[in-house]
Scaffold this motif. Sequence first.
Motif, mmCIF file in Angstrom:
data_model
loop_
_atom_site.group_PDB
_atom_site.id
_atom_site.type_symbol
_atom_site.label_atom_id
_atom_site.label_comp_id
_atom_site.label_asym_id
_atom_site.label_seq_id
_atom_site.Cartn_x
_atom_site.Cartn_y
_atom_site.Cartn_z
ATOM 1 N N PRO A 45 0.252 -2.844 4.565
ATOM 2 C CA PRO A 45 -0.937 -2.185 5.832
ATOM 3 C C PRO A 45 -2.310 -2.530 5.843
ATOM 4 C CG PRO A 45 0.726 -1.181 4.800
ATOM 5 C CD PRO A 45 1.286 -1.976 3.574
ATOM 6 N N ALA A 46 -2.878 -2.569 4.353
ATOM 7 C CA ALA A 46 -4.559 -2.702 4.272
ATOM 8 C C ALA A 46 -5.039 -3.987 5.306
ATOM 9 C CB ALA A 46 -5.437 -1.980 3.265
ATOM 10 N N THR A 47 -3.998 -4.947 5.035
ATOM 11 C CA THR A 47 -3.647 -6.061 5.196
ATOM 12 C C THR A 47 -4.003 -6.421 6.638
ATOM 13 O OG1 THR A 47 -3.570 -6.879 3.236
ATOM 14 C CG2 THR A 47 -3.495 -8.460 4.970
ATOM 15 N N ALA A 48 -2.711 -5.841 6.619
ATOM 16 C CA ALA A 48 -2.993 -5.758 8.657
ATOM 17 C C ALA A 48 -3.987 -5.248 9.607
ATOM 18 C CB ALA A 48 -1.630 -4.812 8.717
ATOM 19 N N ARG A 49 -4.131 -4.136 8.641
ATOM 20 C CA ARG A 49 -5.409 -3.447 9.625
ATOM 21 C C ARG A 49 -6.659 -4.220 9.338
ATOM 22 N NH1 ARG A 49 -3.399 1.714 6.423
ATOM 23 N NH2 ARG A 49 -5.259 1.026 5.101
ATOM 24 N N GLY A 50 -7.051 -4.812 8.920
ATOM 25 C CA GLY A 50 -7.489 -6.011 8.442
ATOM 26 C C GLY A 50 -7.940 -7.427 9.291
ATOM 27 N N GLU A 51 -6.733 -7.419 10.047
ATOM 28 C CA GLU A 51 -6.462 -8.264 10.572
ATOM 29 C C GLU A 51 -6.854 -7.739 11.990
ATOM 30 O OE1 GLU A 51 -2.769 -10.083 9.619
ATOM 31 O OE2 GLU A 51 -3.070 -10.535 7.792
ATOM 32 N N GLY A 52 -6.796 -6.215 12.025
ATOM 33 C CA GLY A 52 -7.344 -5.873 13.853
ATOM 34 C C GLY A 52 -8.539 -5.860 13.996
ATOM 35 N N GLY A 53 -8.345 -5.838 15.014
ATOM 36 C CA GLY A 53 -10.606 -5.309 15.406
ATOM 37 C C GLY A 53 -10.549 -3.240 15.876
ATOM 38 N N ALA A 54 -11.317 -3.386 16.268
ATOM 39 C CA ALA A 54 -11.654 -2.176 16.335
ATOM 40 C C ALA A 54 -11.324 -1.329 17.198
ATOM 41 C CB ALA A 54 -13.398 -1.869 17.121
ATOM 42 N N GLY A 55 -11.215 -0.160 17.153
ATOM 43 C CA GLY A 55 -9.837 1.135 17.599
ATOM 44 C C GLY A 55 -9.061 1.721 16.677
ATOM 45 N N VAL A 56 -8.478 2.731 17.024
ATOM 46 C CA VAL A 56 -7.417 3.670 16.015
ATOM 47 C C VAL A 56 -6.257 3.743 17.769
ATOM 48 C CG1 VAL A 56 -9.401 4.686 16.029
ATOM 49 C CG2 VAL A 56 -7.869 5.533 17.659
ATOM 50 N N ALA A 57 -5.328 4.348 16.312
ATOM 51 C CA ALA A 57 -3.967 4.102 17.012
ATOM 52 C C ALA A 57 -3.604 5.223 18.169
ATOM 53 C CB ALA A 57 -3.142 4.537 16.308
ATOM 54 N N GLU A 259 3.653 -8.700 13.234
ATOM 55 C CA GLU A 259 3.744 -10.154 13.263
ATOM 56 C C GLU A 259 4.573 -10.360 13.672
ATOM 57 O OE1 GLU A 259 1.468 -14.421 12.230
ATOM 58 O OE2 GLU A 259 0.643 -12.764 12.211
ATOM 59 N N PRO A 260 5.831 -11.288 14.399
ATOM 60 C CA PRO A 260 7.491 -11.608 14.241
ATOM 61 C C PRO A 260 7.501 -12.699 13.559
ATOM 62 C CG PRO A 260 5.697 -11.040 16.701
ATOM 63 C CD PRO A 260 5.133 -10.767 15.985
ATOM 64 N N GLY A 261 8.295 -12.469 12.526
ATOM 65 C CA GLY A 261 9.008 -13.237 11.305
ATOM 66 C C GLY A 261 7.310 -12.737 10.164
ATOM 67 N N LYS A 262 6.806 -11.487 10.219
ATOM 68 C CA LYS A 262 6.172 -10.987 8.820
ATOM 69 C C LYS A 262 7.207 -9.788 8.640
ATOM 70 C CE LYS A 262 1.699 -12.749 8.841
ATOM 71 N NZ LYS A 262 -0.208 -11.640 9.100
ATOM 72 N N VAL A 263 6.765 -9.467 6.514
ATOM 73 C CA VAL A 263 7.399 -9.085 6.035
ATOM 74 C C VAL A 263 6.512 -7.566 5.432
ATOM 75 C CG1 VAL A 263 8.973 -8.233 4.356
ATOM 76 C CG2 VAL A 263 8.874 -10.245 5.723
ATOM 77 N N TYR A 264 6.374 -6.052 6.601
ATOM 78 C CA TYR A 264 5.768 -5.813 5.580
ATOM 79 C C TYR A 264 5.358 -4.887 4.528
ATOM 80 C CZ TYR A 264 3.077 -8.086 9.245
ATOM 81 O OH TYR A 264 2.453 -8.342 10.286
ATOM 82 N N ARG A 265 4.814 -4.464 3.983
ATOM 83 C CA ARG A 265 6.014 -3.449 2.534
ATOM 84 C C ARG A 265 4.330 -3.063 1.722
ATOM 85 N NH1 ARG A 265 9.422 -5.726 -2.798
ATOM 86 N NH2 ARG A 265 8.935 -3.893 -3.821
ATOM 87 N N PRO A 266 3.979 -1.656 1.477
ATOM 88 C CA PRO A 266 3.060 -1.113 0.992
ATOM 89 C C PRO A 266 2.631 -1.982 -0.879
ATOM 90 C CG PRO A 266 4.567 0.300 2.426
ATOM 91 C CD PRO A 266 4.590 -0.425 2.069
#
Length: 266
Positions: A45-57, A259-266
């Motif tokens: 999850p932290a890696t995914a967050r690093g790939e995003g821009g500004a803002g919050v959910a 991202e479609p096709g990726k696998v997310y896991r802590p």
Amino acid sequence: MSTLRSLCKKRERSRGGLRGVGVFVVGLAVVLAASGCGRGETTAPATARGEGGAGVAQARFGAVDCREVKCIALTFDAGPSENSARLLDILKEKRVPATFFLLGKRHIEKYPELVARMAAEGHEVASHTWDHKILTRITPAQIRDELERTDTAIERITGERPTLMRPPQGRTNGTVHRICRELGLAEVLWSVTAKDYATTDSALITRRVLAQASRDGIILLHDLYQGTVPAVPGIIDALKERGYVFVTVPQLLAPGSAEPGKVYRP
């Protein structure tokens, strides 16, 4: 490690389901997948967050920025079930969002009103396939059917097509990744398992979750088992006391996105 390898080999020879002896197989598989039997790269999850821009959910229960606060995601597999209404009551009372990975056959088909309620009350509704087939053991056409049937059923009820799925037993491979990418689905695994398939002891389920919880964790539970839903209030209260903020999986990844096709896991 030799024991783990032995168990992995046994699982490869097994045939799992959600009834009878199959419950043990599913449970064993959950432990093994969480212990590293699965293949391929995963994104934290932290890696995914690093790939995003500004803002919050933004979500029904308020905005959250998991870069700043200690987030954890509560997820439930293999529903809806006869216990889901009570679970939704608890989540509403506690103001906690969850992510539901739903089965089609005998579940979405049987309880469409609960699927609609999950979406209406701000939870993330996702796919756990149509009939809990192990995707690494079936043909590409069958994989596609398992996913497309479930996505269509969820979209028919909620008006939105899922963007997340969880492979049965956590089993996935390159073929599954490719088909998920084509269907616009990301795969989500977990970091916490309570082994609720093997016990009706709600206090034990609670202790297991609390012992494994960590920042950015993804908790795997099943509301169809009788000991699980009674454990949820205690799990929520204890983790809130520790400073955790409950989020859906998309919130956990924000401001990045699955991202479609990726696998997310802590």
